[in-house]
Scaffold this active site. Sequence first.
Site, PDB file in Angstrom:
ATOM      1  CB  SER A  47      27.196  51.795  19.710  1.00 19.93           C
ATOM      2  OG  SER A  47      26.968  50.527  19.006  1.00 19.93           O
ATOM      3  CG  ASP A 194      23.166  51.375  19.251  1.00 23.57           C
ATOM      4  OD1 ASP A 194      23.477  52.458  19.606  1.00 23.57           O
ATOM      5  OD2 ASP A 194      23.914  50.578  18.562  1.00 23.57           O
TER       6      ASP A 194
END
Length: 341
Positions: A47, A194
Amino acid sequence: MFPGLRNPRPVGLALQGGGAHGAFTWGVLDALLEDGRVDFEAVSGTSAGAMNAVVLAHGLLAGGREGAREALARFWHAVAAATPFGMSSAPNGVENGGLAPALKMMLQWAQHFSPYELNPFDINPLRDIVGSQIDFERLRAASPLRLFIATTHANTGKLRVFHTHELTADALLASACLPNLHHTVEIDGEPYWDGGYSANPAVFPLFYECRTRDILLVLLSPLLRDRTPRTATEIRGRALDLAFTATFLREMRMYAHARAFARQDWLPLGRLERRLRSVRFHLIEAEELMSQLAGESRLTTSLPFLEMLRDRGRQRAAAWLAACHHNLGRRSSVDIDALFY
């Protein structure tokens, strides 16, 4: 760079994700680059940690250490500038990352509507920033360090780590794709979310695929909170924190167990046992600061807030260099048994 220091110590960096809190890691990297006594063999990121990793590599390729510092500053300033007016932070919210009313309303809507309904055209400012600032073709061909970018396969939950030669803008965006806010990123017909759901960050590529025995963890999620959540908002926030750190904690507990097991073996050591005995862990974290910030502040992208986090990151990195740099190449500077066992 310090004059006379010809051989900076190589490390493998493990950079945790955390949205806007990744500006803390910006500060850590900025201080390490400025100091010059630490070199980077590889970076594993998830991320925001993946964003920092790729921008770091691009900057090093384009202009060395100073180029990397400039690239990181340019990226985070662009993130602040890309936030629509009125949605970056609440008045007087610089220190605590307060959310603007418009952003709070958007988050409330996100609990009831999917991003395909709220954002049918898949508008994502990060896509424009990444596309304009990073030359992925050049990075794939000549990156000065190895990159491991974590994503999660949306249909299986399995971790997919993209290596340097596989990197694209989509792979990087997938690593930061929160499914309640962004459209699923498809790569070769496969859906990705993610990377924090499956690794935040993945440490094993640094352990198995790199020569350096020194692994430096840069963490954004506190390992210990000072109080138990009570309100519904606090409980939701803590549950999300646990979801994004559980895999990392489990992986680090495995290393602690395995190292303890390898130390007990009196027989001739195999390759894995030798590696387990020789790996050295180090840690830069922001536990006190992050414990004070609301989870929602991960979405606060006002420049004063990001710069505050950067400055704290620089301070923590400087303190780590002063106290622990001499351990590189010799011993761990953090007791992972005490932290993760």
